[in-house]
Motif scaffolding. Structure first.
Motif, PDB file in Angstrom:
ATOM      1  N   ALA A 202      61.463  55.828  50.407  1.00  0.00           N
ATOM      2  CA  ALA A 202      61.152  54.422  50.127  1.00  0.00           C
ATOM      3  C   ALA A 202      59.725  54.325  49.600  1.00  0.00           C
ATOM      4  N   ARG A 203      59.560  53.534  48.554  1.00  0.00           N
ATOM      5  CA  ARG A 203      58.244  53.403  47.935  1.00  0.00           C
ATOM      6  C   ARG A 203      57.250  52.801  48.937  1.00  0.00           C
ATOM      7  N   LEU A 204      56.028  53.304  48.912  1.00  0.00           N
ATOM      8  CA  LEU A 204      54.982  52.760  49.789  1.00  0.00           C
ATOM      9  C   LEU A 204      54.128  51.734  49.037  1.00  0.00           C
ATOM     10  N   TYR A 205      53.769  50.686  49.744  1.00  0.00           N
ATOM     11  CA  TYR A 205      52.950  49.603  49.187  1.00  0.00           C
ATOM     12  C   TYR A 205      51.673  49.452  50.007  1.00  0.00           C
ATOM     13  N   ARG A 206      50.728  48.712  49.450  1.00  0.00           N
ATOM     14  CA  ARG A 206      49.526  48.322  50.205  1.00  0.00           C
ATOM     15  C   ARG A 206      49.145  46.911  49.769  1.00  0.00           C
ATOM     16  N   LEU A 207      48.295  46.256  50.561  1.00  0.00           N
ATOM     17  CA  LEU A 207      47.774  44.943  50.174  1.00  0.00           C
ATOM     18  C   LEU A 207      46.872  45.100  48.954  1.00  0.00           C
ATOM     19  N   ARG A 208      46.962  44.163  48.014  1.00  0.00           N
ATOM     20  CA  ARG A 208      46.060  44.178  46.861  1.00  0.00           C
ATOM     21  C   ARG A 208      44.646  43.797  47.313  1.00  0.00           C
ATOM     22  N   GLN A 209      43.646  44.312  46.622  1.00  0.00           N
ATOM     23  CA  GLN A 209      42.250  44.045  46.953  1.00  0.00           C
ATOM     24  C   GLN A 209      41.987  42.532  47.035  1.00  0.00           C
ATOM     25  N   GLU A 210      42.593  41.780  46.117  1.00  0.00           N
ATOM     26  CA  GLU A 210      42.389  40.332  46.084  1.00  0.00           C
ATOM     27  C   GLU A 210      42.912  39.676  47.364  1.00  0.00           C
ATOM     28  N   ALA A 211      44.034  40.183  47.883  1.00  0.00           N
ATOM     29  CA  ALA A 211      44.605  39.613  49.107  1.00  0.00           C
ATOM     30  C   ALA A 211      43.690  39.907  50.287  1.00  0.00           C
ATOM     31  N   LEU A 212      43.084  41.098  50.294  1.00  0.00           N
ATOM     32  CA  LEU A 212      42.164  41.431  51.379  1.00  0.00           C
ATOM     33  C   LEU A 212      40.967  40.506  51.374  1.00  0.00           C
ATOM     34  N   GLN A 213      40.453  40.236  50.170  1.00  0.00           N
ATOM     35  CA  GLN A 213      39.224  39.444  50.076  1.00  0.00           C
ATOM     36  C   GLN A 213      39.438  37.972  50.369  1.00  0.00           C
ATOM     37  N   GLU A 214      40.688  37.550  50.260  1.00  0.00           N
ATOM     38  CA  GLU A 214      41.005  36.143  50.501  1.00  0.00           C
ATOM     39  C   GLU A 214      40.672  35.737  51.942  1.00  0.00           C
ATOM     40  N   PHE A 215      40.647  36.698  52.833  1.00  0.00           N
ATOM     41  CA  PHE A 215      40.517  36.395  54.256  1.00  0.00           C
ATOM     42  C   PHE A 215      39.167  36.790  54.815  1.00  0.00           C
ATOM     43  N   ASN A 216      38.798  36.176  55.937  1.00  0.00           N
ATOM     44  CA  ASN A 216      37.649  36.620  56.701  1.00  0.00           C
ATOM     45  C   ASN A 216      37.923  38.024  57.199  1.00  0.00           C
ATOM     46  N   ARG A 217      36.938  38.889  57.131  1.00  0.00           N
ATOM     47  CA  ARG A 217      37.094  40.194  57.726  1.00  0.00           C
ATOM     48  C   ARG A 217      35.886  40.446  58.596  1.00  0.00           C
ATOM     49  N   MET A 218      36.066  41.273  59.562  1.00  0.00           N
ATOM     50  CA  MET A 218      34.936  41.597  60.419  1.00  0.00           C
ATOM     51  C   MET A 218      33.925  42.430  59.672  1.00  0.00           C
ATOM     52  N   VAL A 219      32.636  42.187  59.972  1.00  0.00           N
ATOM     53  CA  VAL A 219      31.577  42.989  59.326  1.00  0.00           C
ATOM     54  C   VAL A 219      31.442  44.331  60.044  1.00  0.00           C
TER      55      VAL A 219
END
Lengths: 219, 219
Positions: A202-219
């Motif tokens: 089964a093909r593997l996927y990951r979140l796109r960089q843009e989707a990651l940046q859309e959210f708050n992330r911990m520093v």
């Protein structure tokens, strides 16, 4: 009167998925009030080191759960004279999402992972905070890439669908789910990467960089 | 260290609509810091009288804007060492909706009603709080009965559509709008009541009791 300051704390609803259960990390309190009782992971705001309450939440997760780099978002502030026996208090509540594969440091620090359907009576108003977290996750999960933060970095589409099903609490039609994910444009295939966990690769996927940046992330 | 407590305040983004402008009430501060500068309506949490920060917001709106019984909802908590010169502070921000026809007591107490597109530089992080309020209102307004709280108790469908248009910042197709409002099931006709403001009498509507109860309201 202005000088009687309330207590200000932060509490984190740390969500993960185990099997097909949406779960929350609970940690036995190491001090009064309610010493020894399981409760949400939390702590005081430290005015000498925290840049804001998001930083407090990040520090508390690092120190008490050994975690960094999670999805972390403010939920709401819970307050009043009766929620903490030490006096009038406000707790800025956050929720965080951690993939099951990253739970080791949380368990090492003595947290239990408890299905949201089986939460024991909690001190303060932590049951109310958990319920608000579940509502937020279910509402946001229906139309955003948020549930993907509960998965490892690389995942298959069936794994992604399962996570959405757990978060939303209902079975999803596979082709409708794939159309929705296409629309959201939040994942991308990992070039040349396949999972061999089932009969067919089964093909593997990951979140796109843009989707990651859309959210708050911990520093 | 636990005993150095941050300052805890509440600020309210009080929205109204004037003509076709979404507006916010700003009040000149009557004390330092930033005395004389226009700012959001707000105040300290009073631990001897407030049941929670929602009650603080209600008290502040009563005392400083002469208003009660508005739609009022928590927005988010803004915090840090730099936002208030008095020290590390957290402000639990709320937003409230007031129909233009009820603005008299707000104006009597010296507030200005300013379009969100023309907000002057504000002290603290109040510009950031206003921006968060506008985002929340636009997001929620798209699928809820919320904008109707900006209208008098009885209103016509064209008046309701205008309010949605101002909140969402875009023109709406009349029949699509009526279908959407039907779906939401949040308004009902007032038996036998018609507006005679235009050439043809227009049926008057009001929010259904269920729609009112769905939201936080001031006590």
């Amino acid at each position: 009167m202005d000088e009687i300051r309330p207590i200000l704390t932060v509490d984190v609803v740390l969500f993960t998925i185990r099997g097909s259960d949406l779960c929350v990390a609970l940690q036995r309190r190491d001090r009064e009030p309610f010493a020894g009782r399981p409760a949400l992971i939390g702590g005081y705001v430290h005015v000498d080191e925290d840049a804001d309450t998001l930083a407090t939440a990040g520090r508390v997760l690092r120190d008490k759960a050994g975690l960094a780099g999670l999805f972390l978002e403010q939920l709401a502030t819970f307050s009043g004279p009766g929620r903490d026996p030490r006096g009038w208090s406000a707790s800025v509540a956050y929720y965080a999402l951690v993939p099951e594969a990253r739970l080791a440091p949380v368990l090492e620090r003595g947290s239990e992972i408890v299905p949201v359907e089986a939460i024991p009576p909690l001190p303060f108003d932590h049951e109310r905070i958990v319920a608000a977290g579940v509502r937020r996750l279910r509402n946001k999960g229906a139309w955003s890439s948020l549930p993907a933060f509960l998965l490892p970095e690389h995942f298959t589409l069936p794994q992604l669908r399962e996570i959405y099903e757990v978060v939303l609490g209902m079975a999803l039609n596979d082709s409708a789910f794939r159309r929705k994910i296409d629309e959201l444009q939040v994942i991308e295939p990992v070039a040349g990467a396949f999972s061999r966990a089932s009969d067919r690769p089964a093909r593997l996927y990951r979140l796109r960089q843009e989707a990651l940046q859309e959210f708050n992330r911990m520093v």
